[in-house]
Design an enzyme around this catalytic site. Structure first.
Site, short mmCIF file in Angstrom:
data_model
loop_
_atom_site.label_atom_id
_atom_site.label_comp_id
_atom_site.label_asym_id
_atom_site.label_seq_id
_atom_site.Cartn_x
_atom_site.Cartn_y
_atom_site.Cartn_z
N GLU A 117 5.66 -5.71 -7.74
CA GLU A 117 5.38 -4.61 -8.66
C GLU A 117 4.84 -3.38 -7.94
O GLU A 117 4.23 -2.52 -8.57
CB GLU A 117 4.37 -5.09 -9.72
CG GLU A 117 2.95 -5.37 -9.20
CD GLU A 117 2.77 -6.77 -8.64
OE1 GLU A 117 1.64 -7.24 -8.53
OE2 GLU A 117 3.79 -7.41 -8.32
N ASP A 173 0.95 0.67 -8.06
CA ASP A 173 0.99 -0.75 -8.37
C ASP A 173 0.75 -0.94 -9.87
O ASP A 173 -0.10 -0.28 -10.47
CB ASP A 173 -0.09 -1.50 -7.57
CG ASP A 173 0.07 -3.00 -7.71
OD1 ASP A 173 0.86 -3.58 -6.97
OD2 ASP A 173 -0.61 -3.57 -8.57
N ILE A 174 1.54 -1.83 -10.49
CA ILE A 174 1.41 -2.08 -11.93
C ILE A 174 0.16 -2.95 -12.17
O ILE A 174 0.00 -4.00 -11.56
CB ILE A 174 2.66 -2.79 -12.47
CG1 ILE A 174 3.90 -1.96 -12.16
CG2 ILE A 174 2.54 -3.02 -13.97
CD1 ILE A 174 5.21 -2.64 -12.54
#
Length: 582
Positions: A491, A448-449
């Site tokens: 994301e 996950d960003i």
């Protein structure tokens, strides 16, 4: 009577005795001109008329065939979508779960395909459990044909007006009643027990749109299309809901499946080509009859004009030949004979393909030019036919390529070109079943960003999309060809590693994390850096399917996020079970 015949013969011989040899040759030559040119012009006119008629019929048949194929292909895709939706693994718990969750899932399907006017799930007793917009929930559809057949098999019902839904749907702008095509099938649990029937009503407006687009894009504006049921009832086109064909005509159309005929409609004669739909793949088809028609006066106007011109040319040449025959009878007899011989050789195995030029008189020159022009036009028509066949082949190849691209789009995330959630879960489930059966290692990374919302809010969604694509490329460049990576939404990414133990998985997660940290993201004057958090999990004996392993990796991601971000965290199976118990 015999005496009269003898007198007429004597008179004819008396006239012949007073005529010169040139007069005899002139008269004979004039008669030959009339016969030969008249026959050639009439034959050429007839051939031209028939060829043009066949070309028009072929074009109309092609339009009807393409339209029928589009209708069948559209229905096949919608049937497959409903079938795939009923088989989705994440929905197994919703068929007997709470109504709001099931309704939400059905509405998500409807929002993806706007042609579905209503989608609902009914219990085996016919009571609607959940439906889009909440319509008919709690009502009984036990007597509806689609439900009764859908209890046992997949059904695609023919076009009909709305019954139960007529009072619930918004009225159409044209005042016409709503018409639907039904798709229904049984829904069963893992043990095969019937849970109910999933039904979907397609708004018939989609078919009218296909017909309208086809008529608008067809090069001939006078071509009209019509769709009829197998009973001859008009479904789309002039005289909707009326019966256009019946009896022997309808039986012939259904038996031959395709063909053409001429029919008088009102004050006009029309050429009509028809094709009966044959279905597409698993979709068996409803024997819809598609017709393409065009007024005969319009369709064959070019043929009639061509025949008229040919006949006028022949008549003109004949008159001119008679006028000049007296002066050039002797000189023209030999070239005409030569032309006759050469014309007879055209088209034979070893004969010529064009008449040679002849000289000797104006009539001979003009006749030669006219025949050479006619042969060139016939050759040009043959070339146009070959070009049409080549275009048809090219269109078939283009359709095959478009179909391949559509299949790829169905399995690929549009932004990153990674696998989408649906295609990833299908591949991951197969891999996990294999790993559990043969006790092989398999691992999952949830990526996950970090602070992605801040990137979007600060730099805009375009830079956010560039960040997602850049990190997707980093993930793709760091995994093996046998591994699978997908964008799960927003994301968030997921990676499935085959033959990977804990050490290998952590090393790969750390490598991806480090590569993202060092990457420069953006374009133009906008440059930024980003980090990711990574949750890692291995397959465990107690895992029921890939969802258990993904859930454990997601918990690892949660820990990584809450302990500082920009780090990897491995979630063991034992701690995962402890978290579930807690």
């Amino acid at each position: 009577m015999r005496t009269l015949i003898h007198k007429l013969a004597d008179s004819s011989r008396a006239v012949e005795d007073r005529l010169t040899v040139r007069a005899h040759i002139t008269i004979a030559f004039a008669a030959m001109i009339v016969v030969l040119v008249g026959a050639l012009a009439a034959g050429a006119a007839l051939v031209s008329y028939r060829n043009t008629s066949e070309l028009v019929n072929t074009r109309l048949a092609a339009v009807a065939s393409i339209t029928a194929e589009r209708l069948d292909r559209y229905m096949a895709i919608r049937q497959q979508e409903v079938h795939l939706f009923s088989k989705l693994e994440p929905l197994r718990g919703l068929w007997q779960g709470d109504r709001p969750s099931l309704r939400k899932a059905l509405e998500q399907l409807q929002s993806s395909y706007s042609d579905f006017a209503w989608i609902g799930f009914a219990k085996p007793d016919g009571t609607v459990v959940a439906a889009t917009g909440g319509m008919l929930e709690g009502a009984s559809v036990a007597q509806r044909p689609w439900f009764r057949t859908g209890l046992h098999d997949v059904i695609v019902g023919d076009v009909h007006e709305a019954a139960l839904l007529s009072s619930l749907l918004a009225k159409r702008a044209d005042g016409e009643p709503h018409r639907f095509v039904d798709i229904a099938l049984p829904v069963r649990d893992a043990e095969g027990t019937l849970l109910g029937v999933l039904g979907a009503h397609l708004d018939w407006q989609w078919a009218q749109n296909i017909i309208a687009r086809t008529e608008a894009t067809d090069e001939d504006a006078d071509t009209t299309l019509m769709v009829m049921s197998k009973s001859g009832k008009v479904l789309v086109g002039a005289g909707m809901n009326s019966t256009r064909y019946a009896g022997e005509r309808l039986a012939t159309m259904l038996e031959t499946r395709s063909g053409a005929f001429t029919e008088k409609v009102g004050e006009q004669n029309k050429l009509i080509a028809y094709v009966v739909g044959r279905g597409h793949r698993e979709y068996q088809g409803l024997n819809w009859i598609v017709t393409a028609s065009q007024p005969t006066a319009v369709a064959l106007s070019a043929a009639a004009e061509s025949a008229k011109n040919i006949l006028l040319i022949g008549a003109g040449i004949g008159v001119l030949g008679i006028a000049l025959a007296f002066l050039i009878a002797r000189r023209i007899s030999h070239p005409i004979h030569a032309i006759t011989l050469e014309a007879d050789r055209i088209g034979r195995a070893s004969g010529p393909s064009m008449l040679p030029r002849q000289r000797g008189s104006l009539e001979v020159v003009q006749l030669t030019q006219a025949l050479r022009s006619l042969l060139r036009r016939i050759g040009f028509a043959e070339e146009r036919t070959k070009e049409a066949e080549l275009r048809a082949t090219e269109n078939a190849l283009q359709f095959k390529d478009d179909l391949s691209k559509l299949r790829r789009l169905a399995d690929t995330d549009y932004l990153t070109e990674l696998m989408n959630r649906r295609s990833f879960l299908a591949a991951a489930n197969d891999a996990v079943e294999f790993a559990l059966r043969y006790r092989r290692n398999i691992a999952t990374l949830m990526i996950d960003i970090d602070h992605f919302k801040k990137i979007n809010d600060t730099h805009g969604h375009h830079i956010g999309d560039i960040a997602i694509k850049t990190i997707a490329e980093i993930i793709s460049n760091n995994i093996k060809s046998t591994d699978r990576a997908a964008r799960f939404g927003g994301e968030e990414f997921v990676v499935l590693l085959r033959e990977a133990d804990e050490q290998t998985a952590q090393a790969l997660g750390e490598r991806i994390r480090r590569a993202v940290e060092l990457a420069i993201i953006g374009e133009g004057e906008t440059r930024l850096s980003a980090t990711v958090s990574v949750g890692i999990a291995l397959i465990a004996d107690g895992d029921r399917d890939v969802q258990d392993m993904i859930e454990r990796a997601d918990q690892g991601l949660y820990v990584a996020k809450n302990t500082g971000r920009n780090r990897c965290f491995f979630m063991p199976a034992s701690e995962d079970r402890g978290i579930r118990a807690a």
